[in-house]
Design a protein around this motif. Sequence first.
Motif, PDB file in Angstrom:
ATOM      1  N   THR A 106       0.829  -1.210   0.000  1.00 20.95           N
ATOM      2  CA  THR A 106       0.000   0.000   0.000  1.00 20.95           C
ATOM      3  C   THR A 106       0.860   1.257   0.000  1.00 20.95           C
ATOM      4  OG1 THR A 106      -1.748  -1.190   1.116  1.00 20.95           O
ATOM      5  CG2 THR A 106      -1.819   1.197   1.285  1.00 20.95           C
ATOM      6  N   LYS A 107       1.936   1.242   0.779  1.00 20.89           N
ATOM      7  CA  LYS A 107       2.794   2.426   0.826  1.00 20.89           C
ATOM      8  C   LYS A 107       3.430   2.669  -0.550  1.00 20.89           C
ATOM      9  CE  LYS A 107       3.556   4.360   4.301  1.00 20.89           C
ATOM     10  NZ  LYS A 107       2.781   5.432   5.018  1.00 20.89           N
ATOM     11  N   ASP A 108       3.844   1.605  -1.224  1.00 18.16           N
ATOM     12  CA  ASP A 108       4.437   1.764  -2.560  1.00 18.16           C
ATOM     13  C   ASP A 108       3.410   2.312  -3.545  1.00 18.16           C
ATOM     14  OD1 ASP A 108       6.793   0.808  -1.536  1.00 18.16           O
ATOM     15  OD2 ASP A 108       6.728  -1.136  -2.555  1.00 18.16           O
ATOM     16  N   LEU A 109       2.174   1.852  -3.432  1.00 18.40           N
ATOM     17  CA  LEU A 109       1.106   2.380  -4.299  1.00 18.40           C
ATOM     18  C   LEU A 109       0.923   3.877  -4.053  1.00 18.40           C
ATOM     19  CD1 LEU A 109      -1.534   1.172  -6.106  1.00 18.40           C
ATOM     20  CD2 LEU A 109      -2.690   2.097  -4.095  1.00 18.40           C
ATOM     21  N   CYS A 110       0.917   4.258  -2.773  1.00 18.51           N
ATOM     22  CA  CYS A 110       0.775   5.677  -2.414  1.00 18.51           C
ATOM     23  C   CYS A 110       1.916   6.493  -3.019  1.00 18.51           C
ATOM     24  CB  CYS A 110       0.770   5.858  -0.894  1.00 18.51           C
ATOM     25  SG  CYS A 110      -0.718   5.236  -0.111  1.00 18.51           S
ATOM     26  N   ALA A 111       3.117   5.945  -2.938  1.00 15.13           N
ATOM     27  CA  ALA A 111       4.275   6.665  -3.469  1.00 15.13           C
ATOM     28  C   ALA A 111       4.147   6.825  -4.991  1.00 15.13           C
ATOM     29  CB  ALA A 111       5.557   5.913  -3.121  1.00 15.13           C
ATOM     30  N   ARG A 112       3.708   5.740  -5.656  1.00 16.12           N
ATOM     31  CA  ARG A 112       3.606   5.770  -7.123  1.00 16.12           C
ATOM     32  C   ARG A 112       2.550   6.746  -7.611  1.00 16.12           C
ATOM     33  NH1 ARG A 112       4.220   0.554  -7.017  1.00 16.12           N
ATOM     34  NH2 ARG A 112       2.056  -0.049  -7.320  1.00 16.12           N
ATOM     35  N   TYR A 113       1.471   6.871  -6.865  1.00 15.23           N
ATOM     36  CA  TYR A 113       0.342   7.667  -7.363  1.00 15.23           C
ATOM     37  C   TYR A 113       0.061   8.909  -6.517  1.00 15.23           C
ATOM     38  CZ  TYR A 113      -0.187   3.692 -10.403  1.00 15.23           C
ATOM     39  OH  TYR A 113       0.069   2.719 -11.335  1.00 15.23           O
ATOM     40  N   ASP A 114       1.094   9.343  -5.754  1.00 17.34           N
ATOM     41  CA  ASP A 114       0.975  10.610  -5.010  1.00 17.34           C
ATOM     42  C   ASP A 114      -0.208  10.659  -4.062  1.00 17.34           C
ATOM     43  OD1 ASP A 114       3.141  12.088  -5.674  1.00 17.34           O
ATOM     44  OD2 ASP A 114       2.277  12.807  -7.571  1.00 17.34           O
ATOM     45  N   ILE A 115      -0.455   9.574  -3.362  1.00 17.89           N
ATOM     46  CA  ILE A 115      -1.545   9.530  -2.387  1.00 17.89           C
ATOM     47  C   ILE A 115      -0.963   9.946  -1.033  1.00 17.89           C
ATOM     48  CG2 ILE A 115      -3.183   7.980  -1.215  1.00 17.89           C
ATOM     49  CD1 ILE A 115      -3.112   6.316  -3.901  1.00 17.89           C
ATOM     50  N   PRO A 116      -1.553  10.957  -0.378  1.00 21.24           N
ATOM     51  CA  PRO A 116      -0.954  11.450   0.867  1.00 21.24           C
ATOM     52  C   PRO A 116      -0.923  10.393   1.969  1.00 21.24           C
ATOM     53  CG  PRO A 116      -3.061  12.563   0.405  1.00 21.24           C
ATOM     54  CD  PRO A 116      -2.745  11.727  -0.787  1.00 21.24           C
ATOM     55  N   THR A 117       0.273  10.159   2.504  1.00 24.33           N
ATOM     56  CA  THR A 117       0.493   9.180   3.577  1.00 24.33           C
ATOM     57  C   THR A 117       1.822   9.536   4.232  1.00 24.33           C
ATOM     58  OG1 THR A 117       0.533   6.803   4.054  1.00 24.33           O
ATOM     59  CG2 THR A 117       1.712   7.507   2.094  1.00 24.33           C
ATOM     60  N   GLY A 118       2.108   8.972   5.397  1.00 25.36           N
ATOM     61  CA  GLY A 118       3.372   9.280   6.061  1.00 25.36           C
ATOM     62  C   GLY A 118       4.565   8.765   5.273  1.00 25.36           C
ATOM     63  N   ALA A 119       5.697   9.520   5.310  1.00 21.04           N
ATOM     64  CA  ALA A 119       6.928   9.071   4.643  1.00 21.04           C
ATOM     65  C   ALA A 119       7.353   7.746   5.268  1.00 21.04           C
ATOM     66  CB  ALA A 119       8.017  10.116   4.830  1.00 21.04           C
ATOM     67  N   TYR A 120       7.995   6.864   4.479  1.00 24.64           N
ATOM     68  CA  TYR A 120       8.247   5.519   4.987  1.00 24.64           C
ATOM     69  C   TYR A 120       9.430   4.888   4.290  1.00 24.64           C
ATOM     70  CZ  TYR A 120       6.816   3.604   0.534  1.00 24.64           C
ATOM     71  OH  TYR A 120       6.771   3.295  -0.799  1.00 24.64           O
ATOM     72  N   GLN A 121       9.889   3.759   4.863  1.00 25.40           N
ATOM     73  CA  GLN A 121      10.796   2.858   4.151  1.00 25.40           C
ATOM     74  C   GLN A 121      10.482   1.431   4.549  1.00 25.40           C
ATOM     75  OE1 GLN A 121      14.869   3.499   3.459  1.00 25.40           O
ATOM     76  NE2 GLN A 121      14.585   5.666   2.964  1.00 25.40           N
ATOM     77  N   ARG A 122      10.764   0.499   3.636  1.00 24.96           N
ATOM     78  CA  ARG A 122      10.532  -0.932   3.892  1.00 24.96           C
ATOM     79  C   ARG A 122      11.870  -1.603   4.191  1.00 24.96           C
ATOM     80  NH1 ARG A 122       6.653  -3.050  -1.011  1.00 24.96           N
ATOM     81  NH2 ARG A 122       6.536  -4.831   0.385  1.00 24.96           N
ATOM     82  N   PHE A 123      11.857  -2.565   5.127  1.00 25.83           N
ATOM     83  CA  PHE A 123      13.087  -3.261   5.500  1.00 25.83           C
ATOM     84  C   PHE A 123      12.876  -4.759   5.652  1.00 25.83           C
ATOM     85  CE2 PHE A 123      13.373   1.058   7.111  1.00 25.83           C
ATOM     86  CZ  PHE A 123      14.595   1.462   6.595  1.00 25.83           C
ATOM     87  N   LYS A 124      13.912  -5.538   5.239  1.00 25.39           N
ATOM     88  CA  LYS A 124      13.846  -6.995   5.393  1.00 25.39           C
ATOM     89  C   LYS A 124      14.763  -7.476   6.515  1.00 25.39           C
ATOM     90  CE  LYS A 124      11.957  -8.896   1.249  1.00 25.39           C
ATOM     91  NZ  LYS A 124      11.753  -7.971   0.142  1.00 25.39           N
ATOM     92  N   THR A 125      15.604  -6.562   7.031  1.00 25.40           N
ATOM     93  CA  THR A 125      16.480  -6.926   8.155  1.00 25.40           C
ATOM     94  C   THR A 125      16.482  -5.787   9.172  1.00 25.40           C
ATOM     95  OG1 THR A 125      18.358  -5.995   6.979  1.00 25.40           O
ATOM     96  CG2 THR A 125      18.059  -8.384   6.787  1.00 25.40           C
ATOM     97  N   ALA A 126      16.920  -6.123  10.406  1.00 26.30           N
ATOM     98  CA  ALA A 126      16.802  -5.171  11.515  1.00 26.30           C
ATOM     99  C   ALA A 126      17.797  -4.006  11.426  1.00 26.30           C
ATOM    100  CB  ALA A 126      16.984  -5.915  12.839  1.00 26.30           C
TER     101      ALA A 126
END
Length: 423
Positions: A106-126
């Motif tokens: 969902t966050k990636d979709l928001c980023a792609r289509y300029d949907i307002p949401t909190g800034a974020y990053q995704r992680f696979k390790t700690a």
Amino acid sequence: MKVLLIGSGGREHALAWKIAQSPLLDELYAAPGNPGIADHATLVALNVEDHAAVIAFAKEKAIDFVVVGPEAPLVAGLADDLRAAGIATFGPSKAAAQLEGSKGFTKDLCARYDIPTGAYQRFKTAAPAKDYVRQQGAPIVIKADGLAAGKGVTVAMTEAEALAAIDDCFDGAFGAAGAEVVVEAFLDGEEASFFCLSDGKTALALATAQDHKRVGDGDIGPNTGGMGAYSPAPVMTSAMVERTMKEIIEPTISGMAKDGNPFSGVFFAGLMITAKGPELIEYNVRFGDPECQVLMMRLKSDLLPILYATATGTLDKVEAEWRDDAALTVVLASKGYPGAYDKNTPIAHIPEASEEAKVFHAGTALKNGSLVATGGRVLNVTALGKTVTEAQARAYALADKVEWENGFCRRDIGWQAVAREKV
Ligand code: AMP
Ligand code: GLY
């Protein structure tokens, strides 16, 4: 029309109650349902995870339409399998259900289509997640990527809390749901839930609601699935609804279609109304529970053709009419919830429903002919009123007539709206 409803909670009781009022309905089945739903539907003991069994039952009974209540069967692809078998189904495909099943999606979709949401990053390790937290500072929000029964989110007010939440996720506190983590900016404002149907192209805005997630009066204590809700949510003015449709819902519908995952079903958008306007916290791809209970009480229109139009791509042909009244629901839960609680405690009496007030079953069962509480959230006492204050008084008056020793409820559901109505 012959309809099969999937699910067994208070949300499904409200849907069953409303669908049962439709003049278009010939027969309603519910799998697995609950004793409250049994007032409106024939219960079927199907294992909903066994898609072939659900399809076989639907074929045997010549079911025209299946309505899927909860998210788990949607994320597991039940709607795809039913549609592939030629059965009209309310609920998104497995691919589109990723809007709820993966926060990162969902966050990636928001980023792609300029949907307002909190800034974020995704992680696979700690380690890199922790570096990002140290860089951003607190408050900050840590989310397990997958479905974690509403428990995968930590709103960390300190950096130490955020770092611990990252360890929890990667140490398996949420199982596979925590294998990936989203770290997100903290959004400050008032929360509201917005419901909107889509058939993949068209949107039909439903109503707004506000739920109380914390277990204790004054919104304190641990998070729950929701201890009560009311509709409409005062913060969602018509201007705010318009902005939400334009800035969040419409780009989601067109973006999902463009990406090859057209969305058919109900968007349950969790919003934060910040100083900048509505921002998306999260999507769910099913009705909220207990928000659905207040929506169904307020819906004047026949629900069945609206759900069917959503499922069959004809949403532009229907409208939803709402009562002006407010609705409010109080959740009666087992003592100890959301922690450990006793199961199978007896419920001695449930008061009669009236035009304005009704008790929906959420976690009940019949044991040797007697009604018992089997879940954490057990009953949803729901009432209408000219104001939230009136609906609240009616709901608590009815709740006080329930005889169930092991039950408790919050006494202040709707307090923000009641306070607003006083001024
Ligand atoms: P969720 O399980 O995603 O509904 O999140 C649970 C709760 O955490 C939400 O209802 C919010 O109260 C809170 N929350 C989630 N994300 C944020 C955020 N970015 N900023 C502030 N609060 C949040
Ligand atoms: N009441 C919140 C939910 O259904 O997720």
